[in-house]
Motif scaffolding. Structure first.
Motif, PDB file in Angstrom:
ATOM      1  N   LEU A 256       0.849  -1.200   0.000  1.00 22.62           N
ATOM      2  CA  LEU A 256       0.000   0.000   0.000  1.00 22.62           C
ATOM      3  C   LEU A 256       0.882   1.246   0.000  1.00 22.62           C
ATOM      4  O   LEU A 256       0.628   2.204  -0.733  1.00 22.62           O
ATOM      5  N   ARG A 257       1.936   1.209   0.824  1.00 21.47           N
ATOM      6  CA  ARG A 257       2.847   2.368   0.839  1.00 21.47           C
ATOM      7  C   ARG A 257       3.399   2.632  -0.555  1.00 21.47           C
ATOM      8  O   ARG A 257       3.471   3.770  -1.012  1.00 21.47           O
ATOM      9  N   SER A 258       3.808   1.560  -1.254  1.00 26.51           N
ATOM     10  CA  SER A 258       4.410   1.832  -2.575  1.00 26.51           C
ATOM     11  C   SER A 258       3.343   2.254  -3.582  1.00 26.51           C
ATOM     12  O   SER A 258       3.600   3.115  -4.423  1.00 26.51           O
ATOM     13  N   ASP A 259       2.103   1.747  -3.475  1.00 27.31           N
ATOM     14  CA  ASP A 259       1.047   2.216  -4.390  1.00 27.31           C
ATOM     15  C   ASP A 259       0.676   3.671  -4.087  1.00 27.31           C
ATOM     16  O   ASP A 259       0.357   4.431  -5.003  1.00 27.31           O
ATOM     17  N   LEU A 260       0.717   4.065  -2.802  1.00 21.49           N
ATOM     18  CA  LEU A 260       0.436   5.468  -2.462  1.00 21.49           C
ATOM     19  C   LEU A 260       1.497   6.367  -3.092  1.00 21.49           C
ATOM     20  O   LEU A 260       1.184   7.411  -3.666  1.00 21.49           O
ATOM     21  N   ALA A 261       2.758   5.930  -3.018  1.00 17.85           N
ATOM     22  CA  ALA A 261       3.842   6.735  -3.600  1.00 17.85           C
ATOM     23  C   ALA A 261       3.676   6.818  -5.121  1.00 17.85           C
ATOM     24  O   ALA A 261       3.836   7.879  -5.724  1.00 17.85           O
ATOM     25  N   ARG A 262       3.317   5.703  -5.748  1.00 20.98           N
ATOM     26  CA  ARG A 262       3.161   5.656  -7.212  1.00 20.98           C
ATOM     27  C   ARG A 262       1.975   6.509  -7.686  1.00 20.98           C
ATOM     28  O   ARG A 262       1.940   6.962  -8.820  1.00 20.98           O
ATOM     29  N   SER A 263       0.979   6.680  -6.788  1.00 20.77           N
ATOM     30  CA  SER A 263      -0.251   7.372  -7.194  1.00 20.77           C
ATOM     31  C   SER A 263      -0.198   8.873  -6.966  1.00 20.77           C
ATOM     32  O   SER A 263      -1.194   9.557  -7.177  1.00 20.77           O
TER      33      SER A 263
ATOM     34  N   LEU B  69      -6.202   5.393  -7.355  1.00 20.06           N
ATOM     35  CA  LEU B  69      -6.109   4.468  -6.218  1.00 20.06           C
ATOM     36  C   LEU B  69      -7.354   4.614  -5.346  1.00 20.06           C
ATOM     37  O   LEU B  69      -7.748   5.734  -5.001  1.00 20.06           O
ATOM     38  N   ILE B  70      -7.964   3.477  -5.034  1.00 21.99           N
ATOM     39  CA  ILE B  70      -9.076   3.455  -4.065  1.00 21.99           C
ATOM     40  C   ILE B  70      -8.598   2.676  -2.841  1.00 21.99           C
ATOM     41  O   ILE B  70      -8.033   1.590  -2.982  1.00 21.99           O
ATOM     42  N   VAL B  71      -8.825   3.258  -1.665  1.00 22.84           N
ATOM     43  CA  VAL B  71      -8.460   2.573  -0.408  1.00 22.84           C
ATOM     44  C   VAL B  71      -9.703   2.535   0.464  1.00 22.84           C
ATOM     45  O   VAL B  71     -10.464   3.515   0.520  1.00 22.84           O
ATOM     46  N   THR B  72      -9.899   1.431   1.140  1.00 22.23           N
ATOM     47  CA  THR B  72     -11.025   1.360   2.069  1.00 22.23           C
ATOM     48  C   THR B  72     -10.659   0.511   3.280  1.00 22.23           C
ATOM     49  O   THR B  72     -10.009  -0.519   3.142  1.00 22.23           O
ATOM     50  N   ALA B  73     -11.038   1.000   4.469  1.00 26.03           N
ATOM     51  CA  ALA B  73     -10.670   0.312   5.705  1.00 26.03           C
ATOM     52  C   ALA B  73     -11.923   0.042   6.528  1.00 26.03           C
ATOM     53  O   ALA B  73     -12.701   0.965   6.806  1.00 26.03           O
ATOM     54  N   ASN B  74     -12.094  -1.202   6.887  1.00 22.16           N
ATOM     55  CA  ASN B  74     -13.200  -1.611   7.771  1.00 22.16           C
ATOM     56  C   ASN B  74     -14.568  -1.140   7.286  1.00 22.16           C
ATOM     57  O   ASN B  74     -15.407  -0.715   8.084  1.00 22.16           O
ATOM     58  N   LEU B  75     -14.769  -1.230   5.988  1.00 20.41           N
ATOM     59  CA  LEU B  75     -16.066  -0.851   5.406  1.00 20.41           C
ATOM     60  C   LEU B  75     -16.883  -2.082   5.015  1.00 20.41           C
ATOM     61  O   LEU B  75     -18.108  -2.086   5.128  1.00 20.41           O
ATOM     62  N   LEU B  76     -16.213  -3.142   4.549  1.00 17.73           N
ATOM     63  CA  LEU B  76     -16.932  -4.242   3.891  1.00 17.73           C
ATOM     64  C   LEU B  76     -18.053  -4.826   4.739  1.00 17.73           C
ATOM     65  O   LEU B  76     -19.116  -5.161   4.227  1.00 17.73           O
ATOM     66  N   HIS B  77     -17.822  -4.950   6.061  1.00 17.72           N
ATOM     67  CA  HIS B  77     -18.858  -5.593   6.888  1.00 17.72           C
ATOM     68  C   HIS B  77     -20.077  -4.693   7.086  1.00 17.72           C
ATOM     69  O   HIS B  77     -21.073  -5.119   7.665  1.00 17.72           O
ATOM     70  N   HIS B  78     -19.995  -3.442   6.587  1.00 17.67           N
ATOM     71  CA  HIS B  78     -21.183  -2.565   6.599  1.00 17.67           C
ATOM     72  C   HIS B  78     -22.010  -2.761   5.335  1.00 17.67           C
ATOM     73  O   HIS B  78     -23.082  -2.184   5.202  1.00 17.67           O
ATOM     74  N   LEU B  79     -21.495  -3.545   4.394  1.00 16.76           N
ATOM     75  CA  LEU B  79     -22.192  -3.717   3.113  1.00 16.76           C
ATOM     76  C   LEU B  79     -22.910  -5.052   3.039  1.00 16.76           C
ATOM     77  O   LEU B  79     -23.567  -5.354   2.041  1.00 16.76           O
ATOM     78  N   GLY B  80     -22.756  -5.877   4.060  1.00 12.74           N
ATOM     79  CA  GLY B  80     -23.399  -7.198   4.065  1.00 12.74           C
ATOM     80  C   GLY B  80     -22.340  -8.287   4.145  1.00 12.74           C
ATOM     81  O   GLY B  80     -21.269  -8.079   4.711  1.00 12.74           O
ATOM     82  N   ASN B  81     -22.649  -9.431   3.537  1.00 12.14           N
ATOM     83  CA  ASN B  81     -21.714 -10.555   3.636  1.00 12.14           C
ATOM     84  C   ASN B  81     -20.647 -10.458   2.533  1.00 12.14           C
ATOM     85  O   ASN B  81     -20.574  -9.470   1.787  1.00 12.14           O
ATOM     86  N   ALA B  82     -19.824 -11.513   2.417  1.00  7.24           N
ATOM     87  CA  ALA B  82     -18.697 -11.472   1.467  1.00  7.24           C
ATOM     88  C   ALA B  82     -19.188 -11.352   0.024  1.00  7.24           C
ATOM     89  O   ALA B  82     -18.553 -10.678  -0.801  1.00  7.24           O
ATOM     90  N   VAL B  83     -20.322 -11.964  -0.269  1.00  8.81           N
ATOM     91  CA  VAL B  83     -20.843 -11.902  -1.653  1.00  8.81           C
ATOM     92  C   VAL B  83     -21.251 -10.461  -1.988  1.00  8.81           C
ATOM     93  O   VAL B  83     -20.932  -9.931  -3.065  1.00  8.81           O
ATOM     94  N   ALA B  84     -21.926  -9.797  -1.031  1.00  2.98           N
ATOM     95  CA  ALA B  84     -22.306  -8.387  -1.244  1.00  2.98           C
ATOM     96  C   ALA B  84     -21.051  -7.519  -1.357  1.00  2.98           C
ATOM     97  O   ALA B  84     -20.998  -6.588  -2.173  1.00  2.98           O
ATOM     98  N   ALA B  85     -20.037  -7.852  -0.552  1.00  7.67           N
ATOM     99  CA  ALA B  85     -18.791  -7.072  -0.605  1.00  7.67           C
ATOM    100  C   ALA B  85     -18.143  -7.200  -1.978  1.00  7.67           C
ATOM    101  O   ALA B  85     -17.668  -6.211  -2.552  1.00  7.67           O
TER     102      ALA B  85
END
Ligand SMILES: C[S@@+](CC[C@H](N)C(=O)[O-])C[C@H]1O[C@@H](n2cnc3c(N)ncnc32)[C@H](O)[C@@H]1O
Length: 224
Positions: free
Chosen positions: A10-17, A73-89
């Motif tokens: 992630l650090r290197s993608d942030l630098a590249r972006s 670059l899109i980054v997301t932290a601790n969001l997926l479990h607000h969208l439902g289960n793994a299939v919804a994610a």
């Protein structure tokens, strides 16, 4: 909460972006936005609730107000479990990939429900307790569940995992204050139910530890 250390990738993608558009989805109060800024990124935070951090966008990640191919670059932290289960994610992740420019990256960071010590088990059980209380919040999604959903509900892994890489890190972020959590669980003097009382007793005995977090990163092919 936050994630420390950040994955090297992630650090290197942030630098590249640098110079491109970097979007953080589900930014909340901006704690993780701040971590990304400290890593040198000029991030646009997005959340569906106010207050958004400074310079933020109010929006729903299920219908991103973003042009196709506009984001580096899109980054997301601790969001997926607000969208439902793994299939919804996975449905949401697939839609977000459309927003990426050629060669763009998506990074997902999530607390891992892996509970390999008593303090980490307490942290996982506390998240489950919160999920019972807050209808919009699901249980933490395990990395294996996400991989299976990406691969097509546990079918043979093939092209659907192309471009993805995954990893786990031990989160060194200091856990929430034990007394504050115990006060929340014990409420305003009323009698907590058995499950809540057992969780409070376990936390009083063994404390809390964020433990592991997992990351998933997708990178598209460069422009031809
Ligand atoms: C657990 S918080 C994580 C906040 C921050 N990323 C962090 O790690 O500290 C989840 C955030 O996702 C936001 N959220 C949930 N569903 C959303 C949606 N459909 N669109 C935009 N934001 C959403 C919530 O408002 C909340 O701020």
């Amino acid at each position: 909460m936050s994630f420390s250390p950040l994955p090297d990738i992630l650090r290197s993608d942030l630098a590249r972006s640098r110079g491109g558009v970097v979007l953080e989805l589900g930014a909340g109060d901006g704690r993780f936005t701040h971590v990304l800024a400290e890593a040198g990124a000029d991030v646009i935070p997005l959340d569906c609730r106010l207050p958004c951090p400074a310079g933020g966008v109010l929006g729903d990640v299920r219908a991103l107000p973003v042009r196709s191919g506009a984001v580096s670059l899109i980054v997301t932290a601790n969001l997926l479990h607000h969208l439902g289960n793994a299939v919804a994610a996975v449905a949401a992740l697939t839609a977000w990939l459309e927003c990426l420019a050629p060669g763009g990256c998506l990074h997902v960071l999530q607390d891992d429900p892996l509970a390999d010590t008593p303090a980490r088990r307490n942290d996982r059980d506390l998240r489950d307790w919160l999920a019972r209380l807050v209808p919009s919040r699901g249980r933490l999604i395990a990395l294996e569940e996400l991989r299976a959903a990406l691969a097509g509900a546990g079918g043979p892994t093939g092209d659907r995992l192309a471009g993805w890489s995954f990893g786990r890190e031990l989160n060194r972020t200091a856990p929430p204050d034990r007394d504050a959590v115990l006060a929340m669980l014990r409420g305003d003097g009323g009698k907590p139910d058995r499950r809540t009382a057992a969780l409070a007793a376990a936390i009083a005995q063994d404390g809390l530890d964020y433990g592991w977090y997992w990351w998933a990163r997708w990178r598209g092919g460069a422009a031809s």
